[in-house]
Design a protein around this motif. Structure first.
Motif, mmCIF file in Angstrom:
data_model
loop_
_atom_site.group_PDB
_atom_site.id
_atom_site.type_symbol
_atom_site.label_atom_id
_atom_site.label_comp_id
_atom_site.label_asym_id
_atom_site.label_seq_id
_atom_site.Cartn_x
_atom_site.Cartn_y
_atom_site.Cartn_z
ATOM 1 N N ASP A 299 84.363 11.020 15.234
ATOM 2 C CA ASP A 299 83.103 11.739 15.036
ATOM 3 C C ASP A 299 82.738 12.544 16.279
ATOM 4 O O ASP A 299 82.283 13.697 16.185
ATOM 5 C CB ASP A 299 81.971 10.763 14.702
ATOM 6 N N LEU A 300 82.923 11.936 17.451
ATOM 7 C CA LEU A 300 82.609 12.630 18.693
ATOM 8 C C LEU A 300 83.541 13.813 18.913
ATOM 9 O O LEU A 300 83.109 14.901 19.307
ATOM 10 C CB LEU A 300 82.699 11.660 19.869
ATOM 11 N N LEU A 301 84.822 13.593 18.665
ATOM 12 C CA LEU A 301 85.779 14.686 18.814
ATOM 13 C C LEU A 301 85.453 15.842 17.867
ATOM 14 O O LEU A 301 85.513 17.010 18.258
ATOM 15 C CB LEU A 301 87.198 14.185 18.550
ATOM 16 N N SER A 302 85.105 15.516 16.644
ATOM 17 C CA SER A 302 84.755 16.551 15.668
ATOM 18 C C SER A 302 83.556 17.361 16.165
ATOM 19 O O SER A 302 83.540 18.599 16.042
ATOM 20 C CB SER A 302 84.427 15.924 14.311
ATOM 21 N N TYR A 303 82.587 16.657 16.744
ATOM 22 C CA TYR A 303 81.397 17.352 17.236
ATOM 23 C C TYR A 303 81.755 18.300 18.373
ATOM 24 O O TYR A 303 81.374 19.485 18.355
ATOM 25 C CB TYR A 303 80.350 16.344 17.713
ATOM 26 N N PHE A 304 82.497 17.807 19.376
ATOM 27 C CA PHE A 304 82.816 18.631 20.540
ATOM 28 C C PHE A 304 83.769 19.780 20.185
ATOM 29 O O PHE A 304 83.644 20.883 20.721
ATOM 30 C CB PHE A 304 83.394 17.771 21.662
ATOM 31 N N LEU A 305 84.708 19.508 19.301
ATOM 32 C CA LEU A 305 85.619 20.578 18.871
ATOM 33 C C LEU A 305 84.873 21.660 18.090
ATOM 34 O O LEU A 305 85.159 22.851 18.227
ATOM 35 C CB LEU A 305 86.758 19.998 18.026
ATOM 36 N N GLU A 306 83.908 21.231 17.299
ATOM 37 C CA GLU A 306 83.092 22.207 16.565
ATOM 38 C C GLU A 306 82.271 23.053 17.539
ATOM 39 O O GLU A 306 82.155 24.272 17.371
ATOM 40 C CB GLU A 306 82.164 21.478 15.590
ATOM 41 N N LYS A 307 81.712 22.412 18.564
ATOM 42 C CA LYS A 307 80.944 23.143 19.570
ATOM 43 C C LYS A 307 81.841 24.143 20.298
ATOM 44 O O LYS A 307 81.422 25.262 20.595
ATOM 45 C CB LYS A 307 80.313 22.182 20.568
ATOM 46 N N HIS A 308 83.071 23.733 20.579
ATOM 47 C CA HIS A 308 84.016 24.645 21.231
ATOM 48 C C HIS A 308 84.305 25.852 20.332
ATOM 49 O O HIS A 308 84.365 26.989 20.820
ATOM 50 C CB HIS A 308 85.311 23.913 21.563
ATOM 51 N N ASN A 309 84.483 25.600 19.041
ATOM 52 C CA ASN A 309 84.752 26.703 18.119
ATOM 53 C C ASN A 309 83.569 27.668 18.044
ATOM 54 O O ASN A 309 83.748 28.876 17.877
ATOM 55 C CB ASN A 309 85.077 26.159 16.725
ATOM 56 N N GLN A 310 82.365 27.131 18.169
ATOM 57 C CA GLN A 310 81.167 27.967 18.136
ATOM 58 C C GLN A 310 80.996 28.752 19.437
ATOM 59 O O GLN A 310 80.456 29.862 19.429
ATOM 60 C CB GLN A 310 79.927 27.100 17.893
#
Length: 358
Positions: free
Chosen positions: A130-141
């Motif tokens: 869940d944490l990785l998904s959040y940070f990776l999504e933030k990186h994509n944004q």
């Protein structure tokens, strides 16, 4: 009769709709008192009672979420992981409900607080994906935000995925090739692998071979060289490069008696002294960058000065090492040349024998 029970009884008697809201608020106040006393489970029970009476009270969701979060953060016993998950789910759900129902009253500070609570809960319950998904999504944004690379790398480390963690630091040097800190971060990661285990009594990681330690030190030095090429006054790079040279010096294998050493060991002896000088020169460079004179040895300094250790070897010794190094390298070249000739002769002999047996 207790005040809360009295309020409920009065509401039932007079059928006043507003009375349930009063009773619900009384439950919340009692829950808040229990929360303040560290009785989080008991507080949650009170908030549950308030929800039964008045499920639209937004405040109770925030309060109950905070109580559940407090329980999660206190759980350290591996045998209570099921409990931890239950209260994590409750806290995450209540925080989200509070945010959704607060509507236009939510400020940016509130959203930031919600996010911080959510990340703290995911971290406490070790929900790596869940944490990785959040940070990776933030990186994509925000692909140009360099800070996400380091944060993602740290999260991969927390999840026990060290190779992925290092790849994100490598990716940072590729995507931000003009930032010296990108190379510094990756170099520090290399060096951390060379540090000794606590209480080992060693100055290096004894679990690695000399060759492994040399390779890591060389990688770190190369990365730090790139950092100082970008910014020749980048002090941190000189600090860590001094450490890298020292670790490389410690990884050189040789005996104390040159007459008993092989040519390779004697070469290592000289290379180790070169590493020692290189480490010292990094410290000297820092003093030069800061424009600080060397501290006097015979009196107290009158102002800021450079606490530089004595030069490891004299210029004369350094020159003598350079001549000796050339001689040893020539000796090694001849040894390897002779060895190649012997192997060549052996190879021809084997070929001839094979042909004769056909």
């Amino acid at each position: 009769m207790r005040p809360i029970l009295a309020a409920v009884a009065a509401c039932a008697l007079f059928l006043a709709p507003g009375c349930t809201k009063i009773a619900a608020r009384d439950f919340i106040r009692e829950g808040n008192t229990l929360y303040a006393n560290g009785q989080y489970r008991e507080a949650i029970e009170k908030y549950n009672e308030a929800e039964k009476l008045e499920p639209d009270l937004v405040t109770l969701f925030w309060n109950r979420a905070c109580a559940a979060e407090s329980i999660v953060l206190k759980i350290k016993d591996p045998n209570q992981l099921v409990d931890r998950k239950v209260f994590t789910d409750l806290a995450l759900s209540d925080f989200k409900t509070w945010l959704d129902r607060a509507g236009n009253d939510v400020t940016e500070a509130d959203r930031e607080a919600y996010l911080n609570h959510r990340l703290a809960l995911l971290d406490a319950d070790e929900r790596c994906d869940d944490l990785l998904s959040y940070f990776l999504e933030k990186h994509n944004q925000e692909p140009k935000e360099e800070g996400w690379y380091t944060r993602i790398s740290k999260q991969y480390d927390s999840c026990g995925r060290s190779k992925d963690a290092e790849q994100w630091l490598v990716k940072r040097t590729v995507d931000f090739p003009t930032n010296p800190r990108a190379y510094l971060s990756l170099a520090i990661r290399k060096l951390e692998q060379l540090y000794p285990e606590p209480d080992s009594g060693l100055q290096y990681n004894g679990n690695l071979s000399e060759d492994e330690r040399l390779a890591l030190a060389n990688e770190a030095i190369a990365l730090l060289d790139k950092a100082t090429m970008i910014d020749h006054k980048f002090v941190e790079a000189y600090i860590y490069r001094s450490i890298a040279y020292t670790q490389r010096q410690l990884a050189r294998r040789y005996g104390d008696d040159p007459t008993q050493n092989t040519a390779y060991e004697n070469l290592n002896m000289i290379l180790a002294r070169e590493d020692g000088m290189s480490a010292w020169r990094q410290q000297k460079a820092i003093c030069d960058i800061k424009v600080e004179p060397e501290c006097p040895t015979d009196k107290a300094p009158e102002g800021p000065c450079c606490m530089l250790a004595p030069r490891p070897i004299s210029p004369e010794e350094e020159a003598a090492d350079a001549e000796r190094k050339k001689a040893i390298e020539e000796e090694i070249r001849l040894l390897e040349s002779d060895s190649s000739e012997v192997e060549s002769v052996k190879g021809k002999g084997k070929k001839g024998k094979g042909q004769g047996s056909k």
